[in-house]
Design an enzyme around this catalytic site. Sequence first.
Site, PDB file in Angstrom:
ATOM      1  N   GLU A 164      -2.173  11.352  -2.804  1.00  0.00           N
ATOM      2  CA  GLU A 164      -1.242  11.086  -1.706  1.00  0.00           C
ATOM      3  C   GLU A 164       0.214  11.293  -2.119  1.00  0.00           C
ATOM      4  O   GLU A 164       1.054  10.409  -2.011  1.00  0.00           O
ATOM      5  CB  GLU A 164      -1.480   9.676  -1.162  1.00  0.00           C
ATOM      6  N   ASN A 183       0.845  -1.192   0.000  1.00  0.00           N
ATOM      7  CA  ASN A 183       0.000   0.000   0.000  1.00  0.00           C
ATOM      8  C   ASN A 183       0.882   1.245   0.000  1.00  0.00           C
ATOM      9  O   ASN A 183       1.154   1.821  -1.045  1.00  0.00           O
ATOM     10  CB  ASN A 183      -0.935  -0.027   1.209  1.00  0.00           C
ATOM     11  N   HIS A 203       3.404   7.934  -2.444  1.00  0.00           N
ATOM     12  CA  HIS A 203       2.984   7.776  -1.060  1.00  0.00           C
ATOM     13  C   HIS A 203       4.148   7.471  -0.111  1.00  0.00           C
ATOM     14  O   HIS A 203       4.201   7.981   0.998  1.00  0.00           O
ATOM     15  CB  HIS A 203       1.921   6.678  -0.976  1.00  0.00           C
ATOM     16  N   GLU A 226     -12.216  10.267  -0.503  1.00  0.00           N
ATOM     17  CA  GLU A 226     -12.310   8.888  -0.033  1.00  0.00           C
ATOM     18  C   GLU A 226     -13.001   8.895   1.321  1.00  0.00           C
ATOM     19  O   GLU A 226     -12.685   9.717   2.179  1.00  0.00           O
ATOM     20  CB  GLU A 226     -10.928   8.231   0.089  1.00  0.00           C
ATOM     21  N   TYR A 227     -13.943   7.972   1.501  1.00  0.00           N
ATOM     22  CA  TYR A 227     -14.590   7.789   2.798  1.00  0.00           C
ATOM     23  C   TYR A 227     -15.256   6.424   2.810  1.00  0.00           C
ATOM     24  O   TYR A 227     -15.389   5.773   1.784  1.00  0.00           O
ATOM     25  CB  TYR A 227     -15.603   8.905   3.080  1.00  0.00           C
TER      26      TYR A 227
END
Length: 1016
Positions: A478, A79, A437, A548-549
């Site tokens: 990000e 990630n 990121h 994003e949520y």
Amino acid sequence: MTAKPWVAPEITSANRLPMHSVPHLDRIVLDGRWRFQLLHTPDEEPAARWSEVDVPGCWTMSGSVDPLRGFFDLPHYTNVQMPFPGEPPVPPEENPTGIYERDFHLPAEWLAGSRAVLHVGAAESVLIATVNGREIGISKDSHLAAEFDVTSVVRPGTNAISLRVVKWSDATYIEDQDQWWHGGITRSVYLYATPRVHFADVRVLAGLTDDLRTGTFELTADVDFDGLEAEPGWSIEARLGEREPLTASVPATSKGPGPRVSRADSEPQSRHRFDLLAQLVSQGLTGADAAEWEALEPQLRPPVDGRARLATEVPKVTPWSAENPHLYPLHVVLRSPSGEAVEEVDLAVGFRRVEIEGVHLLINGAAVLLRGVNRHDFDRHTGRVVAAESMRADLVAMKQFGFNAVRTSHYPNDPVFLDLADELGLYVIAEADIESHAFIDRICDDSRYLNAWLDRVSRMVRRDKNHASVIAWSLGNESGHGANHDAAAGWVRRYDPSRPLHYEGAIRWDWSSDQRVSDITCPMYPPISALVAHATSGRQRHPLIMCEYSHAMGNSNGTLAEYWDAIEATDGLQGGFMWEWWDHGLVQTLPDGTTRWAYGGDFGDRPNDGNFCLDGLVWPDRTPKPALWEHRQLAAPVRVSAGSDGALEGSIELSNRQFFTGLGWLRASWELAADGEVVGGGELELPDLAPRTSVALPLPGWSKPEPDGRELWLTVRFRTAAALAWAPGGFEVCWAQLPVAAAVPAPPRGVPADGTGTLGDAGLLVHELLAAPPRLSLWRAPTDNDRIVGLAAQWREWGVESLTRTLRSVRREGDATVVQADVRTASGIVVQHEQRFRTLAGGGVSVEEKVTVPEALADLARVGVVMEAVPGLEHTEWFGRGPIETYPDRHRGAPIARWRSTVSDEYVPYVRPQENGGHCDVRWLELSDGKGRGFRLTTDRPRQLSATHFRASDLAAAKHDVELTPRAETVIHLDVAHRGLGTASCGPDTLPEYLVGPGIYEWCWIVTPLGPNAHS
């Protein structure tokens, strides 16, 4: 070849053609089987032995499908962290590099007088192209096409092409997106031909004036003469439809020929203008409409070398929106001086207006709520390779489940995706292929990467500019906020002021800052309280739309309804994009020939981030998860209420929640149910109700039953009146349910029998139908949210998964046996548990429960009892919410009714097993063998229940769903309190009202046998 282009961030390409929006269709497709070798480094020379692979395809997926014939490089999931150590821009020494080769045949007539271009749709991450032994160019950016002019290289007959794809590069550090790492050529490869004089680009701006019905139309056509000297008389025509076109003359200039707009010589300009406008809006014209058009004057721009522009207004257009994605076909023709049509281009045009006014993002003048979802390119079999039919299936499903927007996380999608979004109707946040990121606050200010930022953002915008569905440009994801973002933002604002900019990194730490990058405040995973506080603070500067949520990892998406309650009630909040569409589980073949959905670590990939890639609203085969039904109901275009006084006496209050559309596309029906059984109903004629308005509507044939103690519910269902592009006729879009009469409470303990005793030693029921008596349960198989937020570890420390019961006393009180016990957790924490048992006439048992949870157990999964039914009772029926799985903070997507299922079907197969299969607000549950043998479990009030073939310990021990073996028994959980799910794997936990903490819990339940098990 440029020396080691994979370690040179300043180099984004060599000999690559500029990005454009022209769909050149004269193609020779090169997809199919290619010769292939996978090398360990980019400098390694190919050997004599070749394999074959599919193009498009990921070489990393070959070992998943066929472990015996796969290549050494397999999928790798991380990630935030990079999959290898090191600092940018240097990739690792071990750097898988694919060599693709094939021959192809070109007819002589195809090449005659033409320009030939090689198109490689996407390659991860550096592409070096060679044709007939000659290197023709280099490209970076794993998610945008590379095109090279090969006119001077190809020849009639047989040609050879070689594509070298280097997996790791300096570009990898800015493609650190939350997805599987792959290698390969992931979109189509083809050659296309154009005339020597051809369209280099065509740009259309189709907007709306302030009246929101008059279209603004600007066409810009760039013509490339390919170095040729051209005589005057070239022209460009544009039309929407079949009538006479508008002609733009193209005279020669001192620097070479270039088109410019001029009045046609042979006829008055008004004739051509009228014809053009008539094609733009040709439906339903009257004489008055035509007369109105003739009064308009087009705006002609000064000529520019190689470019022609036309700007005009078009009355009475049908605006494009997600609700009504109306498109006009545009046909653009390049004509030679002799009148020959040299090249023709077809585009689809949607007239719509996007603007920001204060704290509102307006689409066609309305502050539309964006019910969005993030979507990666994904396929469980092919990795990153996604077919057109798969993209259509994604968007159709999104429409069916109430989404009106999609964010292309975190890179440009295939152009076909945007064609489909235009057609089906979804608002798109188009995102550039930028995410750093692992080095979030460094690379964004690294001048070596400035070219990459500008290149990736500008090429995306130039490619996708003509799509009505694209309402905003995103600068990536990000990657912090640095000078590279400022430069890219400046370019976009100059090139395309018609759309706002979106970038979360610019507002990450301060939503109210005066940053100049993002026009939208687009936070990630904010708590509901923070959203409302910001919108009511007086300091809000931009529209707030969450990028994003509601993270959909496993059994998740708790409090989604509360998010939307806040959004709909608070000015300045305009929705957001759920994370995300797909569970990224790849089909993996195991040594025994079986398959599973693999996640991080399953391919031996180290380091990895485990199952964090399983965070979608659909399983890897696109089966909807229960949370999708919750979203569909929250997004209902029609709402129903009982009216301002709350009384329901034969009429309802109907609200159209859409922004642009009436209700003509829907049909409705109603039904009245008593204790879950339908006792009345009929069709409901919907009025032509304007958007954002309400009306009182009588229910034809309504007859309210006389009160008889039964629980009454009214359900109204809304279906499509006819087939749509995204749904068949009769498709249920949403429903609404209103209480009519509550049940009359009955004594919870039933009718006592003559004898008394505990459930463990009295009554035939326990011996015949229960394999294990009820025992206290305080634990659930941890959800992904429970594990990642640390709850699972806390529960393990408390020892609540393993309880030991010690009797303190057993006494008789009247017709009840009272059992008091201390229940001790594995760590020694004591929970007091009292039960009152009564045997009932007919062999049933009534149980009153009282549990005292001490302060030491501050946050439990549940308080309830668990019991097991004997094998063979596979049929289940219940009265409560269903048929989908529901939990206290995720239940509005399930109506209250009587539902039938099987115990096997009640298991919800999350890829990593966890708590599942629960149902909220259950009044009673029946288990039977289908022939009358079984029992009913009735609760004192609506409770949380589940019935599956797995114990919580079974689920917690398994890492993949395929490891589970169902038990013959049925495991039943009855909870007086069950913790909400929340979304804490990435985002906030559940709300305080859904927590289970210390205190006294009391409830009652009854078990009574069915059929031949009843004893009188």
